[in-house]
Design an enzyme around this catalytic site. Structure first.
Site, PDB file in Angstrom:
ATOM      1  N   HIS A  95      13.117   5.365  12.945  1.00 45.49           N
ATOM      2  CA  HIS A  95      12.782   5.518  11.313  1.00 45.49           C
ATOM      3  C   HIS A  95      13.761   6.749  10.859  1.00 45.49           C
ATOM      4  O   HIS A  95      14.015   7.810  11.613  1.00 45.49           O
ATOM      5  CB  HIS A  95      11.412   5.825  11.013  1.00 45.49           C
ATOM      6  CG  HIS A  95      10.813   5.663   9.781  1.00 45.49           C
ATOM      7  ND1 HIS A  95      11.218   6.581   8.733  1.00 45.49           N
ATOM      8  CD2 HIS A  95      10.416   4.549   9.086  1.00 45.49           C
ATOM      9  CE1 HIS A  95      10.716   6.258   7.402  1.00 45.49           C
ATOM     10  NE2 HIS A  95      10.206   4.925   7.959  1.00 45.49           N
ATOM     11  N   GLU A 110      -2.225   5.088   2.995  1.00 41.40           N
ATOM     12  CA  GLU A 110      -2.273   3.741   2.521  1.00 41.40           C
ATOM     13  C   GLU A 110      -3.483   3.081   2.127  1.00 41.40           C
ATOM     14  O   GLU A 110      -3.690   2.199   1.348  1.00 41.40           O
ATOM     15  CB  GLU A 110      -1.480   3.078   3.591  1.00 41.40           C
ATOM     16  CG  GLU A 110      -0.007   3.177   3.643  1.00 41.40           C
ATOM     17  CD  GLU A 110       0.337   4.396   4.608  1.00 41.40           C
ATOM     18  OE1 GLU A 110      -0.604   4.832   5.113  1.00 41.40           O
ATOM     19  OE2 GLU A 110       1.493   4.687   4.693  1.00 41.40           O
ATOM     20  N   ASP A 116       0.856  -1.412   0.063  1.00 39.36           N
ATOM     21  CA  ASP A 116       0.169   0.068  -0.115  1.00 39.36           C
ATOM     22  C   ASP A 116       0.785   1.298  -0.025  1.00 39.36           C
ATOM     23  O   ASP A 116       0.459   2.544   0.490  1.00 39.36           O
ATOM     24  CB  ASP A 116      -1.029  -0.046   1.253  1.00 39.36           C
ATOM     25  CG  ASP A 116      -0.095  -0.221   2.554  1.00 39.36           C
ATOM     26  OD1 ASP A 116       1.089  -0.033   2.635  1.00 39.36           O
ATOM     27  OD2 ASP A 116      -0.638  -0.771   3.432  1.00 39.36           O
ATOM     28  N   GLU A 120      -0.257  -8.894  -1.393  1.00 40.22           N
ATOM     29  CA  GLU A 120      -1.020  -8.324  -0.096  1.00 40.22           C
ATOM     30  C   GLU A 120      -2.006  -7.516  -0.445  1.00 40.22           C
ATOM     31  O   GLU A 120      -2.190  -6.536   0.027  1.00 40.22           O
ATOM     32  CB  GLU A 120       0.241  -7.553   0.605  1.00 40.22           C
ATOM     33  CG  GLU A 120      -0.249  -7.372   2.113  1.00 40.22           C
ATOM     34  CD  GLU A 120       0.883  -6.620   2.991  1.00 40.22           C
ATOM     35  OE1 GLU A 120       0.636  -5.298   2.876  1.00 40.22           O
ATOM     36  OE2 GLU A 120       1.722  -7.069   3.739  1.00 40.22           O
ATOM     37  N   HIS A 148       6.313   5.300  12.847  1.00 37.65           N
ATOM     38  CA  HIS A 148       6.758   5.987  11.634  1.00 37.65           C
ATOM     39  C   HIS A 148       5.382   6.685  10.948  1.00 37.65           C
ATOM     40  O   HIS A 148       5.398   7.447   9.942  1.00 37.65           O
ATOM     41  CB  HIS A 148       7.569   5.385  10.861  1.00 37.65           C
ATOM     42  CG  HIS A 148       6.674   4.184  10.149  1.00 37.65           C
ATOM     43  ND1 HIS A 148       6.101   4.477   8.864  1.00 37.65           N
ATOM     44  CD2 HIS A 148       6.411   2.985  10.178  1.00 37.65           C
ATOM     45  CE1 HIS A 148       5.310   3.391   8.702  1.00 37.65           C
ATOM     46  NE2 HIS A 148       5.816   2.459   9.144  1.00 37.65           N
ATOM     47  N   ARG A 206       2.580   8.232   9.156  1.00 42.09           N
ATOM     48  CA  ARG A 206       2.215   9.605   8.883  1.00 42.09           C
ATOM     49  C   ARG A 206       1.312  10.511   9.664  1.00 42.09           C
ATOM     50  O   ARG A 206       1.381  11.439  10.060  1.00 42.09           O
ATOM     51  CB  ARG A 206       1.908   9.830   7.124  1.00 42.09           C
ATOM     52  CG  ARG A 206       3.082  10.637   6.391  1.00 42.09           C
ATOM     53  CD  ARG A 206       2.330  10.420   5.128  1.00 42.09           C
ATOM     54  NE  ARG A 206       3.375  11.203   4.333  1.00 42.09           N
ATOM     55  CZ  ARG A 206       4.618  11.008   3.673  1.00 42.09           C
ATOM     56  NH1 ARG A 206       4.795   9.823   3.994  1.00 42.09           N
ATOM     57  NH2 ARG A 206       5.366  11.771   2.987  1.00 42.09           N
TER      58      ARG A 206
HETATM   59  C1  UD1 Z   1       6.663   4.959   3.732  1.00 42.11           C
HETATM   60  C2  UD1 Z   1       5.310   4.563   3.051  1.00 42.11           C
HETATM   61  C3  UD1 Z   1       4.437   4.047   4.303  1.00 42.11           C
HETATM   62  C4  UD1 Z   1       5.233   2.596   4.922  1.00 42.11           C
HETATM   63  C5  UD1 Z   1       6.738   3.290   5.286  1.00 42.11           C
HETATM   64  C6  UD1 Z   1       7.652   2.117   5.711  1.00 42.11           C
HETATM   65  C7  UD1 Z   1       4.200   5.926   1.476  1.00 42.11           C
HETATM   66  C8  UD1 Z   1       3.204   7.089   1.317  1.00 42.11           C
HETATM   67  N1  UD1 Z   1       4.611   5.674   2.846  1.00 42.11           N
HETATM   68  O1  UD1 Z   1       6.390   6.022   4.683  1.00 42.11           O
HETATM   69  O2  UD1 Z   1       3.329   3.372   3.774  1.00 42.11           O
HETATM   70  O3  UD1 Z   1       4.615   2.185   5.862  1.00 42.11           O
HETATM   71  O4  UD1 Z   1       7.529   3.790   3.978  1.00 42.11           O
HETATM   72  O5  UD1 Z   1       8.614   2.544   6.480  1.00 42.11           O
HETATM   73  O6  UD1 Z   1       4.436   5.303   0.655  1.00 42.11           O
HETATM   74  N2  UD1 Z   1      14.207   8.779   4.427  1.00 42.11           N
HETATM   75  C9  UD1 Z   1      15.443   8.810   4.416  1.00 42.11           C
HETATM   76  N3  UD1 Z   1      16.064   7.554   4.044  1.00 42.11           N
HETATM   77  C10 UD1 Z   1      15.290   6.420   4.062  1.00 42.11           C
HETATM   78  C11 UD1 Z   1      14.046   6.171   4.274  1.00 42.11           C
HETATM   79  C12 UD1 Z   1      13.525   7.531   4.448  1.00 42.11           C
HETATM   80  O7  UD1 Z   1      16.144   9.789   4.395  1.00 42.11           O
HETATM   81  O8  UD1 Z   1      15.883   5.157   3.723  1.00 42.11           O
HETATM   82  C13 UD1 Z   1      13.359  10.043   4.936  1.00 42.11           C
HETATM   83  C14 UD1 Z   1      13.485  11.100   3.915  1.00 42.11           C
HETATM   84  O9  UD1 Z   1      13.668  12.479   4.310  1.00 42.11           O
HETATM   85  C15 UD1 Z   1      12.164  10.903   3.243  1.00 42.11           C
HETATM   86  C16 UD1 Z   1      11.232  10.648   4.742  1.00 42.11           C
HETATM   87  O10 UD1 Z   1      12.183   9.562   5.424  1.00 42.11           O
HETATM   88  O11 UD1 Z   1      11.491  12.009   2.823  1.00 42.11           O
HETATM   89  C17 UD1 Z   1       9.912   9.765   4.478  1.00 42.11           C
HETATM   90  O12 UD1 Z   1       9.947   8.773   3.624  1.00 42.11           O
HETATM   91  P1  UD1 Z   1       8.689   8.359   2.997  1.00 42.11           P
HETATM   92  O13 UD1 Z   1       9.241   7.158   1.920  1.00 42.11           O
HETATM   93  O14 UD1 Z   1       7.982   9.463   2.164  1.00 42.11           O
HETATM   94  O15 UD1 Z   1       7.603   8.174   4.038  1.00 42.11           O
HETATM   95  P2  UD1 Z   1       7.520   6.875   5.217  1.00 42.11           P
HETATM   96  O16 UD1 Z   1       7.034   7.449   6.431  1.00 42.11           O
HETATM   97  O17 UD1 Z   1       9.082   6.435   5.244  1.00 42.11           O
HETATM   98  N1  UDP Z   2      12.140  -3.352  10.315  1.00 46.14           N
HETATM   99  C1  UDP Z   2      13.520  -3.552  10.367  1.00 46.14           C
HETATM  100  N2  UDP Z   2      14.279  -2.537  11.084  1.00 46.14           N
HETATM  101  C2  UDP Z   2      13.914  -1.771  12.054  1.00 46.14           C
HETATM  102  C3  UDP Z   2      12.480  -1.522  12.420  1.00 46.14           C
HETATM  103  C4  UDP Z   2      11.760  -2.491  11.519  1.00 46.14           C
HETATM  104  O1  UDP Z   2      13.900  -4.399   9.635  1.00 46.14           O
HETATM  105  O2  UDP Z   2      14.668  -1.175  12.449  1.00 46.14           O
HETATM  106  C5  UDP Z   2      11.313  -4.292   9.655  1.00 46.14           C
HETATM  107  C6  UDP Z   2      10.288  -4.989  10.394  1.00 46.14           C
HETATM  108  O3  UDP Z   2      10.757  -6.544  10.874  1.00 46.14           O
HETATM  109  C7  UDP Z   2       9.217  -5.117   9.339  1.00 46.14           C
HETATM  110  C8  UDP Z   2       9.277  -3.921   8.466  1.00 46.14           C
HETATM  111  O4  UDP Z   2      10.548  -3.673   8.854  1.00 46.14           O
HETATM  112  O5  UDP Z   2       9.210  -6.347   8.554  1.00 46.14           O
HETATM  113  C9  UDP Z   2       8.330  -2.939   8.866  1.00 46.14           C
HETATM  114  O6  UDP Z   2       8.540  -1.857   8.314  1.00 46.14           O
HETATM  115  P1  UDP Z   2       8.016  -0.384   8.878  1.00 46.14           P
HETATM  116  O7  UDP Z   2       7.349  -0.372  10.038  1.00 46.14           O
HETATM  117  O8  UDP Z   2       8.949   0.702   8.267  1.00 46.14           O
HETATM  118  O9  UDP Z   2       6.666  -0.378   7.551  1.00 46.14           O
HETATM  119  P2  UDP Z   2       5.189  -0.795   7.639  1.00 46.14           P
HETATM  120  O10 UDP Z   2       5.223  -2.405   7.721  1.00 46.14           O
HETATM  121  O11 UDP Z   2       4.409  -0.059   8.614  1.00 46.14           O
HETATM  122  O12 UDP Z   2       4.637  -0.370   6.425  1.00 46.14           O
END
Ligand code: UD1
Ligand code: UDP
Length: 380
Positions: free
Chosen positions: A242, A132, A96, A118, A209, A211
Site C-alpha cells: 500500500h 470504518e 465505509d 454496500e 493496510h 489502520r
Molecule cells: C483508506 C480508507 C480505508 C480503506 C483504504 C483502502 C478511510 C479512513 N480509510 O485507508 O477504509 O480500506 O483506504 O486502501 O477512509 N497514500 C498515497 N497515495 C495513494 C493512497 C494513499 O500517498 O494513492 C498515502 C498518503 O500518505 C495518505 C496515506 O497513504 O495520507 C493514507 O491514506 P488514507 O486514505 O488516509 O488511508 P488508507 O489507509 O489508505
Molecule cells: N487491489 C488492487 N491492487 C493491489 C491490491 C489490491 O487493485 O495491489 C484491489 C483488490 O482487488 C480489491 C481492492 O483493491 O478490489 C481492495 O482495496 P484495499 O485492500 O486497499 O481496501 P479495502 O477493500 O480493505 O477497503
C-alpha cells in the site's frame, strides 16, 4: 433528465463504483456526473484509468499522512462549494471510507438524497475496523436508499430500525468488477511477476493496510512473512505494498534481502486480479480481497479479529486469524502442508454477488426517483 453523482475517493471505492458508473452512463434515464475526492491519488487514478473513468470534478484532497479529520473537513468543504452550483438529484456513496461518509453528510446538508452502496455491513465493534464501522453506521442514519450486498447486511439494517422498504439487496458490485477483469490475463508490468506466473511456483499473495493494524501488529506481520519465506524456499510471497508510508515503515524492514519475497508497488486492478487467480493462498486484512478471493476458490487467511463479511467465513473459505506472528506462521504452514485442510478451504463460493449488482443498483436508483418498479433482489 435526473443527474446522479457518484462520489468516491479511494481504490476500493473506485473498483466497486466502476461498474455502477458504466451502467449509469449506459442508461438513457440519467445524466452521470462523476466526483472524486482524491482521498487516494495514485491508487485512485490507477483504477480510473483501467475502467476509462474521467471525473467531472476532482477535489484533490490528499495530503501525505492525512488525518481522518482532514479527509472529512476537506471533503465536506469541497462538496459544499460544488453543490452550491451543481446540485445533483441524488448522490451515490460506496462503503465505509471517510470520503463516503463525508460525501453523505455534505449531500444530506444540501437536501440531496443519499444512495448508500454496500450498506449494512457490521463487525459489531465500533472501534474495529477503525474508523470504518463508525463511518458506515453514520451513513446509514442519513441515507435515503440502502443497497445491501447480501441478505445478512439487509438484516443488520432492519435490526437497527431502517425501514425495509428503503433497503434493496443488490449483490456487491466488486463481483461485477472482478468478473469483467479477471479473465483478461493482463500482462504484469513487473517482469519478475510475469516470470513467476509461468514458473509453477506456489504463491502466497499478501496485502495489509488496516489502520488498527499499523505499528506493532504490522511489524509482527512482516516478521511472520520473513519466517515463512525462510521456512519455505519453494514458495514465493508477493506483497503489493500500500502507498501509506506507515504501512511501509512497519512491514518492510523484516523483509529486506529475502530472495523469495517480491515487494511491488500497488498492482493495477487487472494485474492484481490475475495474481489473485494465480495465488495458492491469500493472506490479507483487506475488505475487498475477502470478497473477491472466495469467488476464485482461494483460501483466505484474514489478519483481523472480526469481520463485517461473515458470509465467506460461514462458507469455509475465509478464516479469521488475527495478527499474532506465531498464529500467522502456523496457519500458512498448515495450509501449505495439510492437503485435506487446504481442499476444505479452496472452494469457489459466491455469497457476495453474481455480476449484476450494478444493473440492480441503477434500477433501484430509478425506483427511488420514480422511474420503474421495485426490482427483484439478489439471492446468493
Ligand atoms: C483508506 C480508507 C480505508 C480503506 C483504504 C483502502 C478511510 C479512513 N480509510 O485507508 O477504509 O480500506 O483506504 O486502501 O477512509 N497514500 C498515497 N497515495 C495513494 C493512497 C494513499 O500517498 O494513492 C498515502 C498518503 O500518505 C495518505 C496515506 O497513504 O495520507 C493514507 O491514506 P488514507 O486514505 O488516509 O488511508 P488508507 O489507509 O489508505
Ligand atoms: N487491489 C488492487 N491492487 C493491489 C491490491 C489490491 O487493485 O495491489 C484491489 C483488490 O482487488 C480489491 C481492492 O483493491 O478490489 C481492495 O482495496 P484495499 O485492500 O486497499 O481496501 P479495502 O477493500 O480493505 O477497503
Amino acid at each position: 433528465m435526473p443527474s446522479i453523482m457518484p462520489i468516491f475517493g479511494t481504490r476500493p471505492e473506485a473498483i466497486k463504483m466502476a461498474p455502477i458508473v458504466a451502467a449509469l452512463q449506459q442508461s438513457e434515464h440519467f445524466d452521470c456526473v462523476i466526483t472524486v475526492t482524491g482521498q487516494h491519488r495514485e491508487m485512485l487514478d490507477q483504477v480510473n484509468e483501467l475502467f476509462g473513468i474521467v471525473p467531472d470534478h476532482d477535489l484533490n484532497i490528499l495530503q501525505p499522512r492525512q488525518s481522518l479529520s482532514a479527509i472529512m473537513t476537506r471533503t465536506i468543504d469541497g462538496l459544499d462549494k460544488l453543490f452550491t452550483d451543481n446540485k445533483p438529484d441524488a448522490v451515490i456513496v460506496q462503503g465505509d471510507t471517510t470520503t463516503s461518509t463525508a460525501g453523505a453528510i455534505a449531500a444530506f446538508y444540501h437536501g440531496i438524497p443519499v444512495v448508500h452502496v454496500e450498506a449494512g455491513l457490521r463487525s459489531g465493534d465500533l472501534f474495529s475496523p477503525f474508523p470504518e464501522e463508525a463511518n458506515r453506521k453514520l451513513t446509514s442514519q442519513i441515507a435515503s436508499l440502502h443497497l445491501a450486498p447480501t441478505s445478512v447486511s439487509k438484516a443488520n439494517l432492519v435490526a437497527e430500525g431502517i425501514d425495509p422498504a428503503d433497503i434493496v439487496v443488490t449483490g456487491n458490485s466488486v463481483i461485477d468488477a472482478l468478473l469483467t477483469t479477471v479473465g483478461k490475463k493482463i500482462p504484469f508490468t513487473d517482469p519478475q511477476l510475469e516470470g513467476l506466473a509461468t514458473s509453477g511456483k506456489r504463491i502466497l499473495l499478501v496485502t495489509t493496510h488496516r489502520r488498527e493494524n499499523q505499528g506493532g501488529a504490522m511489524q509482527g506481520v512482516g516478521r511472520a512473512l520473513a519466517r515463512i519465506a525462510a521456512a519455505e524456499p519453494g514458495l514465493v510471497i508477493v506483497l503489493p505494498v500500500h502507498k501509506n508510508p506507515a504501512v511501509r515503515e512497519a512491514v518492510l524492514p523484516a523483509l529486506a534481502g529475502k530472495s523469495n519475497v517480491i515487494v511491488t508497488e500497488p498492482l493495477a486492478y487487472g494485474e492484481f486480479t490475475r495474481m489473485l487467480s494465480l495465488a495458492h493462498i491469500v493472506l490479507t486484512d483487506s475488505g475487498g480481497v475477502q470478497e473477491e478471493a472466495p469467488s476464485l476458490g482461494k483460501p483466505v487467511l484474514v489478519m483481523r479479529d472480526n469481520t463485517e463479511r461473515p458470509e465467506a467465513v460461514d462458507a469455509g473459505t475465509v478464516t479469521l486469524i488475527g495478527t499474532d506472528e506465531e498464529r500467522i506462521f502456523k496457519e500458512v504452514d498448515r495450509l501449505l502442508h495439510d492437503q485435506e485442510h487446504f481442499h476444505s478451504m479452496a472452494n469457489a463460493v459466491n455469497p457476495y454477488g453474481d455480476g449484476n449488482a450494478a444493473a440492480r443498483t441503477v434500477a433501484a436508483v430509478g425506483h427511488l426517483l420514480g422511474i420503474g418498479d421495485r426490482i427483484e433482489e439478489f439471492t446468493a
